[in-house]
Write an enzyme that holds these catalytic residues in place. Structure first.
Site, PDB file in Angstrom:
ATOM      1  N   ARG A  87      11.853 -68.851  39.136  1.00 57.20           N
ATOM      2  CA  ARG A  87      10.996 -69.902  38.576  1.00 57.20           C
ATOM      3  C   ARG A  87      11.882 -71.037  38.071  1.00 57.20           C
ATOM      4  NH1 ARG A  87       9.361 -69.145  34.049  1.00 57.20           N
ATOM      5  NH2 ARG A  87      10.096 -67.051  33.615  1.00 57.20           N
ATOM      6  N   TYR A 235       9.144 -69.081  46.477  1.00 56.74           N
ATOM      7  CA  TYR A 235       9.496 -67.844  45.790  1.00 56.74           C
ATOM      8  C   TYR A 235       8.751 -67.623  44.476  1.00 56.74           C
ATOM      9  CZ  TYR A 235      12.420 -64.123  43.916  1.00 56.74           C
ATOM     10  OH  TYR A 235      12.864 -62.930  43.414  1.00 56.74           O
ATOM     11  N   LYS A 244       2.062 -66.603  37.132  1.00 49.37           N
ATOM     12  CA  LYS A 244       2.169 -67.301  35.841  1.00 49.37           C
ATOM     13  C   LYS A 244       1.309 -68.571  35.800  1.00 49.37           C
ATOM     14  CE  LYS A 244       5.580 -64.472  34.664  1.00 49.37           C
ATOM     15  NZ  LYS A 244       5.364 -63.263  33.893  1.00 49.37           N
ATOM     16  N   HIS A 264       0.997 -62.985  27.814  1.00 47.89           N
ATOM     17  CA  HIS A 264       2.120 -62.406  28.556  1.00 47.89           C
ATOM     18  C   HIS A 264       2.404 -61.016  27.971  1.00 47.89           C
ATOM     19  CE1 HIS A 264       6.591 -62.927  29.891  1.00 47.89           C
ATOM     20  NE2 HIS A 264       5.878 -62.390  30.850  1.00 47.89           N
ATOM     21  N   SER A 286      11.703 -61.897  28.410  1.00 43.48           N
ATOM     22  CA  SER A 286      12.360 -61.334  29.591  1.00 43.48           C
ATOM     23  C   SER A 286      13.524 -60.436  29.185  1.00 43.48           C
ATOM     24  CB  SER A 286      12.881 -62.467  30.476  1.00 43.48           C
ATOM     25  OG  SER A 286      11.792 -63.217  30.954  1.00 43.48           O
ATOM     26  N   CYS A 288      13.625 -57.398  28.094  1.00 40.53           N
ATOM     27  CA  CYS A 288      13.454 -56.559  26.909  1.00 40.53           C
ATOM     28  C   CYS A 288      12.675 -55.284  27.205  1.00 40.53           C
ATOM     29  CB  CYS A 288      12.769 -57.344  25.791  1.00 40.53           C
ATOM     30  SG  CYS A 288      13.809 -58.616  25.062  1.00 40.53           S
ATOM     31  N   ASP A 311       2.499 -56.897  32.770  1.00 38.70           N
ATOM     32  CA  ASP A 311       2.923 -58.298  32.595  1.00 38.70           C
ATOM     33  C   ASP A 311       1.891 -59.210  31.936  1.00 38.70           C
ATOM     34  OD1 ASP A 311       4.985 -60.236  32.927  1.00 38.70           O
ATOM     35  OD2 ASP A 311       3.885 -61.096  34.608  1.00 38.70           O
ATOM     36  N   ARG A 405      13.513 -59.014  43.189  1.00 32.71           N
ATOM     37  CA  ARG A 405      12.206 -58.466  42.808  1.00 32.71           C
ATOM     38  C   ARG A 405      11.688 -57.426  43.790  1.00 32.71           C
ATOM     39  NH1 ARG A 405       9.832 -60.651  37.884  1.00 32.71           N
ATOM     40  NH2 ARG A 405      11.249 -62.345  37.327  1.00 32.71           N
TER      41      ARG A 405
END
Length: 604
Positions: A87, A235, A244, A264, A286, A288, A311, A405
């Site tokens: 992103r 992507y 998102k 989120h 991110s 975590c 997510d 991913r």
């Protein structure tokens, strides 16, 4: 509708699948207007069938866009242009009439809470990119539902794209195809337009056969017109516009207008040995461990965790005052590096079939590979890196891109919750906020029992910093307004930090499946058990309240220590951040909470 060129363009694409006349009128108008601008050669209306997906995957294989991982059933690998791997926050914008509708006006510098673009600048940007951008290519029409089809919490989108990789990925990540059009009828939908920005014939050769135009990448949201318009990237969240872009930024704006929350957050169900079950949501920045927590294998005997989503959570109070949540997605788009049998055995089981991998490494016997996978290779097996070169650990660079991913169906998860597609959603009784702090913050705490914000306002507030669809100050006010809902049963608020270290840099808490011990404490607290002691920063486990049986030597004193010096600096940073970044839009309730926190710390 997307801006039109002044002189208009007359062009008709050849329909190779589907029937334009069968589309709902508003959908047909959306398609036709963008065919005129983008000028694709062909038009393909997606039906979402397995046969359609098989043909698309084989077509991409023939073109060298993806390759088959022969060790697995229907698993594929895409390697992107190295300029298109993640992103791009700096090129992700929201278009509103006034800048303050998108971001608070900071006292100094630029806003860290999103990027605004004026309507005039966007129109110029659009007209510099989209005319004839799909020439020689196929425009795919993707009807999709965010959330279970027919759920009162779900929303419908129509995405136009010239990327078959996007079609195949959206089929995994959303409910997609003909049934969506049938359910839509004349209802409302979010318009999504995406192009990789590489009309044919190509002006320069592709890298890895991956179409993209990184110099002109732009991901734009027009919330007033319910439109998402993306150019140049093929992507992830830049191109899978249900992710998102819709699920957080656009849905956040819809949620504000309609009285719900788009967050989120993962959603999990946890059942105790007596068979009693509760659902928790959790927000983590991110890296975590969100997916690991959502798919946890508890170490505590008799406890069970099941995954609703890893997510995104869409949450709304029902008529009885229960906060109900759905996972609007249909798949997992997880970060591959670090995922292993040790860290997340359920994810490893999930991705063994029907999965699209992007920018991971490949083994010579036809499997996937990445840093931290912890799987020994058979003798003689070699590794090809995400850069499509022979790789060995001595090369000094990772074999998989750090943001590589897996895109895999949620239904394949061995611990998917039985109610994960429940139309009414699951009842949320607790919300966990977490971060990665090596020092200062305790392992676990709860507080602000009214569900207010308090300590959760950090420099990645609500783990939403890149995903706000409107002014963060107004977002805070919207959260606070939830407490005023009639008969609202507010969930307990918890805060965790799995990552605290000792003076030698060793983790104080083992994490992973042992985090079930933390969830047990929360579970009991929600049930009204008196298992906590009050501190200036909220409640932490009382002496002996956290089940440490069988864990060996855990330094609970250091794990739960609260440093006055650390917290004085912390609250000063929070105050400065809010004052500078949220400025005039900061709700007074938050200001009051920060002042109260400051006062309590001064008396430590």
């Amino acid at each position: 509708m997307a801006p039109q060129l002044q002189n208009g363009l007359n062009f008709s694409a050849k329909v190779v699948q589907g029937n334009l006349d069968s589309l709902p009128q508003a959908v047909r108008e959306f398609v036709e207007s963008n065919v005129k601008v983008c000028q694709p050669e062909y038009l393909h209306i997606c039906d979402g069938s397995e046969e359609e997906t098989r043909r698309l995957l084989e077509h991409m294989e023939e073109q060298g866009v993806i390759r088959r991982l022969r060790k697995h059933d229907n698993c594929w690998l895409a390697l992107t242009d190295p300029k298109d791997v993640a992103r791009i926050e700096s090129k992700t914008v929201i278009i509103t009439q006034e800048q303050r509708d998108t971001v608070p006006i900071p006292k100094s510098g630029v806003s860290q809470l999103g990027h605004w673009m004026s309507e005039e600048d966007f129109e110029k940007a659009f007209n510099a990119r989209f005319p004839e951008c799909m020439k020689g290519r196929t425009m795919y029409v993707i009807p999709y539902s965010m959330g279970p089809l027919g759920s009162p919490l779900s929303k419908i989108g129509i995405q136009l794209t010239d990327s078959p990789y996007v079609v195949a990925s959206m089929r995994i990540m959303t409910r997609m195809g003909t049934p969506i059009l049938q359910a839509l009828g004349n209802g409302e939908f979010v318009k999504c337009l995406h192009s990789v920005g590489c009309p044919l014939p190509l002006k320069k050769p592709l890298v890895n056969n991956w179409a993209c135009n990184p110099e002109l990448t732009l991901i734009a949201h027009l919330p007033d017109r319910r439109e998402i318009i993306s150019f140049g990237s093929g992507y992830g969240g830049n191109s899978l516009l249900g992710k998102k872009c819709f699920a957080l930024r656009m849905a956040g704006r819809l949620a504000k207008e309609e009285g719900w929350l788009a967050e989120h957050m993962l959603i999990l169900g946890i059942t105790n040995p007596k068979g009693e079950k509760k659902y928790l949501a959790a927000a983590f920045p991110s890296a975590c461990g969100k997916t690991n927590l959502a798919m946890m294998t508890p170490t505590l005997p008799g406890w069970k965790v099941e995954c609703v989503g890893d997510d995104i959570a869409w949450m709304k109070f029902d008529n009885q005052g229960n906060l109900r949540a759905i996972n609007p997605e249909n798949g997992f788009f997880g970060v591959a590096p670090g995922t292993s049998v040790k860290t997340n055995p359920n994810a490893i089981k999930t991705i063994q079939k029907n999965t699209i991998f992007t920018n991971v490494a490949e083994t010579s016997d036809g499997s996937f590979y990445w840093e931290g996978i912890d799987q020994p290779l058979a003798p003689g097996v070699t590794i090809t890196s995400w850069k499509d070169k022979e790789w060995s650990p001595e090369d000094g660079e990772p074999c998989a891109h750090p943001n590589s991913r897996f895109c895999t169906p949620a239904s394949q998860c061995p611990i998917i919750d039985p109610a994960w597609e429940s139309p009414e959603g699951v009842p949320i009784e607790g919300i966990i906020f977490g971060g990665r702090r090596p020092a200062g913050e305790a392992l676990l705490g709860s507080g602000w029992e009214n569900g207010g914000a308090g300590k959760i306002i950090m420099h990645d507030p609500f783990a939403m910093r890149p995903f706000f669809g409107y002014n963060f100050g107004k977002y805070l006010a919207h959260w606070l307004s939830m407490a005023q809902r009639p008969a609202a049963k507010l969930p307990r608020i918890f805060h965790v930090n799995w990552f605290r270290k000792d003076k030698e840099g060793r983790y104080l808490w083992p994490g992973y499946g042992e985090n079930s011990r933390v969830l047990e404490w929360m579970f009991n607290r929600i049930n009204g058990k008196d298992n906590a002691k009050l501190t200036p920063i909220g409640y932490i486990p009382a002496e002996g309240a956290l089940n440490l049986k069988g864990l060996g030597d855990i330094n609970t004193k250091e794990l739960f220590s609260i440093s006055k010096e650390f917290w004085e600096k912390e609250v000063e940073d929070i105050e400065k951040y809010l004052e500078d970044q949220v400025n005039a839009d900061l709700p007074y309730e938050i200001e009051r909470e920060v002042l109260a926190l400051k006062q309590r710390i001064s008396q430590m």
